[in-house]
Enzyme design. Structure first.
Site, PDB file in Angstrom:
ATOM      1  N   LYS A 215       0.837  -1.198   0.000  1.00 43.38           N
ATOM      2  CA  LYS A 215       0.000   0.000   0.000  1.00 43.38           C
ATOM      3  C   LYS A 215       0.873   1.249   0.000  1.00 43.38           C
ATOM      4  O   LYS A 215       2.105   1.178   0.036  1.00 43.38           O
ATOM      5  CB  LYS A 215      -0.952  -0.034   1.196  1.00 43.38           C
ATOM      6  CG  LYS A 215      -1.958  -1.203   1.112  1.00 43.38           C
ATOM      7  CD  LYS A 215      -2.929  -1.200   2.255  1.00 43.38           C
ATOM      8  CE  LYS A 215      -3.930  -0.056   2.178  1.00 43.38           C
ATOM      9  NZ  LYS A 215      -4.897  -0.235   1.085  1.00 43.38           N
ATOM     10  N   ASP A 278      -6.155   3.681  -6.414  1.00 43.44           N
ATOM     11  CA  ASP A 278      -6.775   4.300  -5.243  1.00 43.44           C
ATOM     12  C   ASP A 278      -7.356   5.674  -5.560  1.00 43.44           C
ATOM     13  O   ASP A 278      -6.654   6.557  -6.079  1.00 43.44           O
ATOM     14  CB  ASP A 278      -5.739   4.429  -4.124  1.00 43.44           C
ATOM     15  CG  ASP A 278      -6.353   4.869  -2.806  1.00 43.44           C
ATOM     16  OD1 ASP A 278      -7.473   4.424  -2.498  1.00 43.44           O
ATOM     17  OD2 ASP A 278      -5.710   5.656  -2.083  1.00 43.44           O
TER      18      ASP A 278
END
Length: 342
Positions: A215, A278
């Site tokens: 991430k 994202d």
């Protein structure tokens, strides 16, 4: 040991008669399993047993003692009851699979006759379970199973609503899968992920232990070439772990912009299974799909971040393969179910 339901239609094919599971026969991907087999696999972790034992200790005292004081002073031990557990709203059912184990822990002499199964769409007033047995055990069991079924049915129903929103906007042929996230209630994750499956969604990774998902905080402050370099090194380490026998379901990387994504496309094909895009709008998502296709990459693309009922249809139309929605679980509201004397 978890004893499977007496009703063969509710029993997983992976269960043996004694309740044990041959885990070597269970596929790695939970999304290939039927709902009963999925529940069997999730139960194998012991997390559902621990949760139900905690529920017992919360209500009855540690280890079930001193017990239900109100029943002790109000009811005779010999009194028997019949009751119906009913939906008090239209809903997608989830949580019935938990009931046999709850009975085993909280009310071992109660008999349950299931009138529905997890994943069913039922109307307000429909009966889900008919219960019979000692009155004090029926009442002791009541709140735990109502809380569980109400919570999980709320998630399953919300998931079904999101799935319907995808189909309404993008059509029946839409390939985008609806996934959950790790934004779950502590202690309830395996059940909440099961609820998403009951509503027509799919399970993402169960936790930090079963898949790689790099991430933004893992690659913070790196330039796109540096991101590709770090991810490439991580791919190599993951391959070493797999050779050593470690199960890694998939390798995924989250990116905040298309420059980072472009850098990942320079890595050898097959290095990455999924890229999470994202907080990108439909136009950027379509651009990412084109970049992937132009590069001849087999990477599957996952949209995530701020996905709502209003936006999910357009996101699905962008051509992404997956859409993960934390709100399936953390924004779900319990749906009312009740237990009434028969």
């Amino acid at each position: 040991t978890f004893l499977p339901p007496a009703d063969p239609s509710l029993r997983a094919s992976l269960w043996d008669k004694d309740g044990s599971i041959n885990m070597a026969a269970v596929p790695v991907d939970e999304n290939t399993l039927s709902l009963p087999d999925l529940y069997a696999k999730l139960c194998h972790s012991g997390l559902v047993t621990r949760l139900l034992e905690l529920a017992r200790d919360e209500d009855l005292g540690i280890g079930g003692s001193p017990g239900d004081l109100t029943c002790q002073v109000t009811l005779e031990a010999s009194e028997q009851s019949k009751a119906l557990l009913r939906a008090r709203a239209e809903l997608v059912v989830c949580g019935l699979a938990v009931v046999p184990q709850a009975v085993q822990i909280l009310a071992p002499d109660v008999v349950c006759e299931f009138k529905a199964k997890d994943g069913d769409h039922v109307k307000k007033g429909d009966t889900l379970i008919a219960l019979s047995g000692p009155s004090h055990q029926v009442l002791t069991l009541e709140r735990t199973i109502l809380n569980t079924i109400g919570r999980l049915s709320g998630i399953a129903t919300r998931t079904r609503t999101f799935r319907e929103a995808i189909l309404a906007k993008a059509g029946e042929g839409c390939k985008a899968k609806l996934l959950d996230t790790r934004k779950t209630t502590p202690g309830l994750r395996v059940l909440e992920k099961y609820a998403v499956r009951c509503g027509g969604g799919y399970c993402h990774r169960l936790g930090l232990h079963d898949a790689v998902l790099i991430k933004d905080n893992h690659i913070a402050n790196l330039t796109p070439p540096q991101v590709a370099e770090r991810v490439g090194a991580a791919v190599g380490r993951a391959a070493e772990l797999r050779k050593a026998g470690r199960e890694i379901k998939f390798f995924e990387v989250e990116v905040d912009d298309l420059e980072q994504f472009g850098a990942l496309l320079t890595l050898p094909k097959g290095s990455i299974d999924y890229v999470l895009l994202d907080n990108m709008g439909p136009d950027k998502l379509r651009e990412a799909v084109k970049m992937r296709d132009d590069a001849g990459s087999g990477i599957q693309l996952e949209a995530s971040g701020g996905v709502s009922l209003e936006s999910i249809g357009e996101i699905a139309k962008s051509g992404v393969d997956r859409i993960s929605v934390g709100g399936l679980t953390h924004q779900a509201v319990n749906i009312d179910v009740g237990l009434d004397s028969a």
